[in-house]
Design a protein around this motif. Structure first.
Motif, PDB file in Angstrom:
ATOM      1  N   GLN A 296      45.341  39.234  55.658  1.00  0.00           N
ATOM      2  CA  GLN A 296      44.964  39.782  54.209  1.00  0.00           C
ATOM      3  C   GLN A 296      46.192  39.633  53.044  1.00  0.00           C
ATOM      4  OE1 GLN A 296      43.882  40.944  57.172  1.00  0.00           O
ATOM      5  NE2 GLN A 296      41.724  41.451  56.678  1.00  0.00           N
ATOM      6  N   THR A 297      47.365  39.964  53.703  1.00  0.00           N
ATOM      7  CA  THR A 297      48.454  39.811  52.833  1.00  0.00           C
ATOM      8  C   THR A 297      48.898  38.358  52.334  1.00  0.00           C
ATOM      9  OG1 THR A 297      49.585  39.818  54.899  1.00  0.00           O
ATOM     10  CG2 THR A 297      50.107  41.657  53.323  1.00  0.00           C
ATOM     11  N   SER A 299      46.322  36.095  52.022  1.00  0.00           N
ATOM     12  CA  SER A 299      44.997  35.745  51.217  1.00  0.00           C
ATOM     13  C   SER A 299      45.322  36.627  49.967  1.00  0.00           C
ATOM     14  CB  SER A 299      43.881  36.448  52.040  1.00  0.00           C
ATOM     15  OG  SER A 299      43.541  36.018  53.195  1.00  0.00           O
ATOM     16  N   ARG A 300      45.831  37.709  49.762  1.00  0.00           N
ATOM     17  CA  ARG A 300      45.818  38.357  48.521  1.00  0.00           C
ATOM     18  C   ARG A 300      47.175  37.540  47.569  1.00  0.00           C
ATOM     19  NH1 ARG A 300      42.072  40.108  50.707  1.00  0.00           N
ATOM     20  NH2 ARG A 300      41.565  38.012  49.746  1.00  0.00           N
ATOM     21  N   ASP A 303      45.656  34.479  46.481  1.00  0.00           N
ATOM     22  CA  ASP A 303      44.893  34.871  45.297  1.00  0.00           C
ATOM     23  C   ASP A 303      45.646  35.205  43.761  1.00  0.00           C
ATOM     24  OD1 ASP A 303      42.781  34.611  46.809  1.00  0.00           O
ATOM     25  OD2 ASP A 303      42.654  36.879  47.054  1.00  0.00           O
ATOM     26  N   ASP A 305      46.951  38.080  43.625  1.00  0.00           N
ATOM     27  CA  ASP A 305      46.346  39.350  43.531  1.00  0.00           C
ATOM     28  C   ASP A 305      47.361  40.484  44.033  1.00  0.00           C
ATOM     29  OD1 ASP A 305      45.152  41.918  43.698  1.00  0.00           O
ATOM     30  OD2 ASP A 305      43.551  41.104  44.860  1.00  0.00           O
ATOM     31  N   GLY A 308      46.407  43.527  45.097  1.00  0.00           N
ATOM     32  CA  GLY A 308      45.578  43.561  46.300  1.00  0.00           C
ATOM     33  C   GLY A 308      46.452  43.465  47.351  1.00  0.00           C
ATOM     34  N   LYS A 309      47.481  42.716  47.425  1.00  0.00           N
ATOM     35  CA  LYS A 309      48.642  42.589  48.475  1.00  0.00           C
ATOM     36  C   LYS A 309      49.149  43.811  48.810  1.00  0.00           C
ATOM     37  CE  LYS A 309      52.350  39.667  49.974  1.00  0.00           C
ATOM     38  NZ  LYS A 309      53.332  38.624  49.526  1.00  0.00           N
ATOM     39  N   ALA A 341      52.492  36.549  45.191  1.00  0.00           N
ATOM     40  CA  ALA A 341      51.306  36.618  44.491  1.00  0.00           C
ATOM     41  C   ALA A 341      51.724  35.699  42.859  1.00  0.00           C
ATOM     42  CB  ALA A 341      50.800  38.143  43.975  1.00  0.00           C
TER      43      ALA A 341
END
Lengths: 402, 402
Positions: A296-297, A299-300, A303, A305, A308-309, A341
């Protein structure tokens, strides 16, 4: 003798446990108005406490200034020369659907596409057909295509994407893409890039011809575009190189697939970060090397984001005590590459690493982030050396020379 | 595939601009009573302000502990392996007089010398004849020497120094020096170091014989000593490797010559540092890579003139706003090697570098000098990697691997 072989020749076995916690795309950049990088902004008391007891540094995944794909970045993490073992898109896609690749396979990524009556590509993604359609078409191809002495597998991925597997003897994968990468042109011929791949290229040509016949009545997906041909090279396993019984925990199939290539036992069924930490705890007794991958790090970061990260880092931080309470002989926390990001993409920036063991030499770094780790005792290092340092910290490497 | 070829294979084109400001011999040493290194003592508010926004580090031009000549140090700056592309003294001298070298040329440096009647060298520099004399003698040689199928050019440099160019087909340059490097001995025979250079060595022998005949009536310059034979190797250009339209600005011909070998468009007519910055501004629209070379830092270092070198740094600092107002996508400030006034010579010490771009990750370094930059985010890096980092910061490199 090259360095990797030297390392392999020094291996000594013991009962020690090594854990690699890999936060994908961990490295970041300061973003306007955020007050630092993602790691600098995140509240991560557990990681910072661990940092204070660890040796830290910055890792260049491949070489200064180069941005890595996930494949080479992961090979480097496990001590495999990322240039020598650069795997093609075909293998990576197959890994990504947990497909059990064998050394007799040549693989390629398929994009279903639409051509007009003259054979000109009018839609490179076949109107992004849905995955159900994809599954039906893959089945149709698999049933209708026959090539002597070669087993053909067509495996759906998602939307318009699939994987082609040719399994047989004396197949080779140095073949150019048939995808011209733009519409308004016909698909290219599969051309061999070396002599030994010529016979395989002709088989691929036959495959494309039969595929087009089988798909002639389809409205959208009436042809295949092939990319990233690659041959499974028979990678030396972690067991063979280091004597390690390696265990892989990842929620994303591609990372399971990469570790499967290196002979890891692959945990299935983890859907959340919490699942992954639980799997580590439950399987801790049976193995001696653990790879725990947080997707997820990245993915954010992709994005764009920032917050989010930061949140993912904070969530992982809360779970750190699960690892430390297992008391591994060597614990490494790092990533495979940076995905700031700010850039919404993988980048060339080095990324922080911490290594804890009872025999590490702690430095003065107290915070786990890109700027603090500049001052770490590991300095700025190529990722490919990390595994060697971990093995030594776990007492698994003999000295070189008398 | 080796690293430079990997970098080349990842090139993507865009509209970005990269500027390399190279202060020759930039790195220094603290000198007794001066209170620090030349860079530490110099007042340079503009460079320090830029440093605070940049990522910094220390560069090893070749490898730790090695002192480079100008040739290899510059090849490394542009991302060319300095060991593979080590150019001979002959090419460097020819470059230094803006001589247009072609791939059919074998070049050597000539020292005019005096021999006695027995052929023993009595003065290796022919009494340091003046440049006018030199020009007359070069002309005399050129008019009197004839070798079938080979064009001979003898180009004056300064005082007793000249360049010999043999132009023709199938010429090779692995030939030993004829200069015994001391007086009281006769000149050596030009001996081939490999099989393919044997025919050329015989042509050189013929050249020396004819030269001695032509110069028999000269009082001082009555023979030639030859050094640094080298063949032009046809270097891959910056355009070919990186897709860059590169522009070179230097007051000293040798640096123009080196960049000419790599396909730079070379600015002519800059005599002062101010001229150089003006040339950058005036040509900024037409190119995408700029090399601006400051010679005086090295010259004052070679003189042992600590304060003089400080003054040059301060003068350059005042002109920095000319570059920053152009707003380049990536700006690098560094040197090719160290020339500490304390040593009066090139040295092995790593030298500071700063790299600014919108996507760099600024570190905590606030001053641009050898000691502060130890703490920079680039760490200690080989110069050959600098170009890769610059290309990535300018968005000109794709990622490696899937």
């Amino acid at each position: 003798m090259k360095l990797p072989s030297i390392v392999d020749s020094l291996i000594e076995k013991n009962e020690s446990k090594i854990v690699f916690l890999i936060l994908d795309g961990l490295g970041g950049l300061p973003m306007e108005g955020e007050g630092g990088t993602e790691l600098q902004v995140a509240k991560k008391p557990n990681l910072d406490e661990l940092t204070a007891r660890s040796i830290c540094g910055l890792l260049d995944p491949l070489s200064p200034g180069l941005t890595p794909g996930s494949g080479p970045a992961h090979f480097a993490l496990f001590g495999y020369d990322p240039f020598q073992y650069n795997i093609g898109r075909g293998i990576l896609e197959a890994a990504g659907i947990d497909f059990p690749i064998t050394p007799r396979d040549v693989l390629a990524r398929i994009n279903y596409a639409t051509i007009d009556r003259k054979g000109i590509i009018v839609d490179r993604r076949a109107g992004r057909i849905d995955t159900k359609e994809n599954e039906r078409i893959c089945k149709k191809l698999q049933e209708n295509i026959h090539i002597p002495n070669v087993e053909i597998m067509v495996e759906p991925v998602k939307e318009h994407r699939a994987v082609l597997v040719l399994r047989g003897d004396n197949l080779f994968g140095d073949i150019e893409d048939t995808d011209p990468q733009r519409e308004g042109h016909p698909p290219l011929k599969p051309r061999a890039m070396d002599h030994e791949s010529e016979a395989t290229a002709r088989l691929v040509e036959d495959f494309v011809k039969q595929a087009q016949e089988a798909l002639a009545d389809e409205k959208k997906a009436n042809t295949v575009l092939l990319r990233g041909f690659s041959k499974h090279r028979g990678y030396p396993s972690m067991k063979k190189r280091y004597g390690l019984n390696a265990f892989s925990i990842a929620t994303y199939p591609m990372y399971r697939g990469i570790t499967r290539l290196l002979g890891f036992t692959v945990h299935m069924g983890a859907n959340t970060i919490e699942d992954e930490f639980k799997a580590l705890k439950e399987n801790y007794a049976q193995y001696d090397f653990f790879y725990l991958h947080i997707k997820q790090t990245d993915s954010r970061g992709e994005d764009g984001d920032f917050q989010g990260k930061v949140n993912v880092i904070e969530s992982v931080d809360k779970l750190i005590p699960i690892i430390t309470s297992l008391n591994p002989d060597c614990l490494v926390v790092t990533g495979d590459h940076s995905t700031p990001a700010k850039l919404k993409a993988h980048s060339w920036h080095p990324l922080p690493v911490l290594l804890y063991s009872n025999f590490c030499r702690p430095d003065e770094v107290k915070k786990f982030d890109e700027i603090s780790c500049i001052h770490g005792g590991l300095g700025r290092m190529l990722t490919v050396h990390l595994m060697t340092v971990a093995l030594s910290n776990a007492g698994r490497l003999a000295k070189f020379g008398a």
